[in-house]
Write an enzyme that holds these catalytic residues in place. Structure first.
Site, PDB file in Angstrom:
ATOM      1  N   THR A  16      17.373  22.942   2.581  1.00 11.93           N
ATOM      2  CA  THR A  16      17.244  23.614   1.373  1.00 11.93           C
ATOM      3  C   THR A  16      17.583  22.952   0.188  1.00 11.93           C
ATOM      4  O   THR A  16      16.779  22.713  -0.791  1.00 11.93           O
ATOM      5  CB  THR A  16      18.030  25.218   1.425  1.00 11.93           C
ATOM      6  OG1 THR A  16      17.730  25.501   2.802  1.00 11.93           O
ATOM      7  CG2 THR A  16      17.812  25.944   0.222  1.00 11.93           C
TER       8      THR A  16
ATOM      9  N   ASP B 187      28.971  28.864   2.199  1.00  9.37           N
ATOM     10  CA  ASP B 187      29.925  28.116   1.816  1.00  9.37           C
ATOM     11  C   ASP B 187      31.314  29.067   1.296  1.00  9.37           C
ATOM     12  O   ASP B 187      32.325  29.085   1.469  1.00  9.37           O
ATOM     13  CB  ASP B 187      29.679  27.234   0.959  1.00  9.37           C
ATOM     14  CG  ASP B 187      28.597  26.030   0.995  1.00  9.37           C
ATOM     15  OD1 ASP B 187      28.081  26.421   2.021  1.00  9.37           O
ATOM     16  OD2 ASP B 187      28.164  25.217   0.594  1.00  9.37           O
TER      17      ASP B 187
ATOM     18  N   TYR C 167      17.814  26.938  12.130  1.00 12.84           N
ATOM     19  CA  TYR C 167      18.323  27.153  10.766  1.00 12.84           C
ATOM     20  C   TYR C 167      18.096  28.367  10.324  1.00 12.84           C
ATOM     21  O   TYR C 167      16.950  28.711   9.923  1.00 12.84           O
ATOM     22  CB  TYR C 167      17.933  26.052   9.795  1.00 12.84           C
ATOM     23  CG  TYR C 167      18.399  25.975   8.557  1.00 12.84           C
ATOM     24  CD1 TYR C 167      19.088  27.043   7.880  1.00 12.84           C
ATOM     25  CD2 TYR C 167      18.075  25.169   7.671  1.00 12.84           C
ATOM     26  CE1 TYR C 167      19.611  26.904   6.525  1.00 12.84           C
ATOM     27  CE2 TYR C 167      18.369  24.863   6.251  1.00 12.84           C
ATOM     28  CZ  TYR C 167      19.134  25.770   5.957  1.00 12.84           C
ATOM     29  OH  TYR C 167      19.443  25.889   4.401  1.00 12.84           O
TER      30      TYR C 167
ATOM     31  N   GLY D 142      26.833  28.730   7.250  1.00 13.24           N
ATOM     32  CA  GLY D 142      26.182  28.284   6.223  1.00 13.24           C
ATOM     33  C   GLY D 142      26.196  28.819   4.685  1.00 13.24           C
ATOM     34  O   GLY D 142      25.572  28.505   3.878  1.00 13.24           O
TER      35      GLY D 142
ATOM     36  N   LYS E 278      22.359  26.837  12.752  1.00 14.63           N
ATOM     37  CA  LYS E 278      23.197  26.799  11.337  1.00 14.63           C
ATOM     38  C   LYS E 278      23.144  28.420  10.640  1.00 14.63           C
ATOM     39  O   LYS E 278      21.733  28.559  10.677  1.00 14.63           O
ATOM     40  CB  LYS E 278      22.461  25.657  10.373  1.00 14.63           C
ATOM     41  CG  LYS E 278      22.783  25.974   9.198  1.00 14.63           C
ATOM     42  CD  LYS E 278      22.076  24.800   8.241  1.00 14.63           C
ATOM     43  CE  LYS E 278      22.155  24.997   6.932  1.00 14.63           C
ATOM     44  NZ  LYS E 278      22.721  25.981   6.336  1.00 14.63           N
TER      45      LYS E 278
END
Ligand code: MN9
Ligand code: PYR
Length: 310
Positions: free
Chosen positions: A55, A204, A147, A202, A177
């Site tokens: 991304t 943060d 993902y 994922g 992920k």
């Protein structure tokens, strides 16, 4: 025929930076910046694992040829310096994804990851599994990660539904992920995990919550420039020092909270990385808009006040 992981294959754990794609001011791939970028991450941030063409790397705005060029250069420059390169190969077209998966195997990437197509969306877990299986079959010996990023794809298939029986469909499957905020889905996914799989978180700004539930590591854009702090968060968490771990997490929340008020997106994020690292990464590609200089300066000031040592 089942292809087992070789015994030398290591679990993917720890911090993984999702890299930005260096472009020239004219918007072409700026391949020569990749070497210095790898050095910046390893030497200045203590980050030795990367997730390229995701991304943050604007993969969906790049051509297949550009993605191959980038993947090859990242693998080349990371060799001997980094521990792991994940190449994201998701596309809208299955054929393009298969082409990129095969290419990733040829250039000796450590693993591949795939985002769900999002124009025509898989209707359910079965459709998504079938699509992922078709991509993985183009590179059957490469560790494969799904993902999950529903906020962008609009594909809300629960990960715990996707994982059911996936090891039979995709022998190279090694984990997820998880860039979603549904921590119940994240938590329930652990009961379906196999010993050689990794669940990586994922988002943060809430990584610590992912760790508490059992995340094996984290993949994210901000580890490009706060990796050094997040390595401290990881080791504090491992030692059971929750107050220290929270302190670092709250700093990132404070920082991103103010960046979000100023319109934080991949374009702004990229410019912040330019300001912080001194690397020449260029503007984002349309439809992302370049970050206004005043915005970048003000976000950088906030960054410096919160993370003076990074
Ligand atoms: C939507 C998006 O880009 N998510 C990234 C990874 O998946 C994150 O690393 C975020 O950039 C980060 O958490 C900041 O919001
Ligand atoms: C954050 C992340 O993993 C990505 O940019 O793809």
């Amino acid at each position: 025929m089942e292809i087992m992981a070789s015994s030398s294959e290591k679990l993917l754990t720890g911090l993984v930076a999702a890299t930005f794609t260096p472009l020239t001011e004219e918007g072409e791939i700026n391949i020569k910046e990749i070497g210095p970028y790898v050095d910046y991450l390893t030497e200045r941030q203590g980050v030795t694992k990367i997730f390229v063409n995701g991304t943050t790397g604007e993969s969906m705005s790049l051509t297949v040829a550009e993605r191959k060029l980038l993947a090859e250069e990242w693998c080349k420059k990371a060799k001997g310096k980094m521990d792991h390169v994940v190449v994201h190969v998701g596309c809208m077209s299955l054929k393009d994804s298969q082409d990129l998966a095969l290419h990733a195997a040829q250039i000796e990437a450590d693993s591949i990851a795939v985002i769900s197509p999002s124009f025509f969306k898989p209707k359910n877990a079965h459709a998504l599994r079938s699509y992922l299986k078709a991509v993985a079959s183009a590179a059957p010996n490469l560790p494969f990660y799904y993902y999950h990023i529903p906020s962008i794809t609009g594909v809300n298939v629960l990960v715990r539904d996707l994982l059911v029986g996936i090891e039979e469909q995709i022998p190279s499957f090694r984990g997820v992920k998880f860039s979603g905020i549904d921590l119940m889905d994240f938590g329930l996914s652990f009961s379906l995990m196999k010993p050689n799989w990794s669940l990586l978180y994922g988002v943060d700004e809430q990584m610590l919550s992912g760790l508490v539930l059992g995340a094996d590591g984290a993949v994210g854009s901000t580890y490009n420039y706060v990796g050094c702090q997040f390595n401290k968060l990881l080791s504090a968490f491992e030692k059971g020092e929750l107050v220290e771990a929270r302190t670092i997490q709250f700093k990132l929340q404070d920082f991103l909270g103010s960046a979000m008020k100023l319109g934080f997106d991949v374009g702004v994020n990229k410019q912040l990385m330019v300001e912080v690292s001194g690397l020449s990464l260029g503007p984002p590609r349309l439809p992302l808009m370049p970050c206004h200089p005043d915005v970048a300066v003000s976000i950088k000031q906030k960054y410096k006040s919160i993370f003076p040592q990074c």
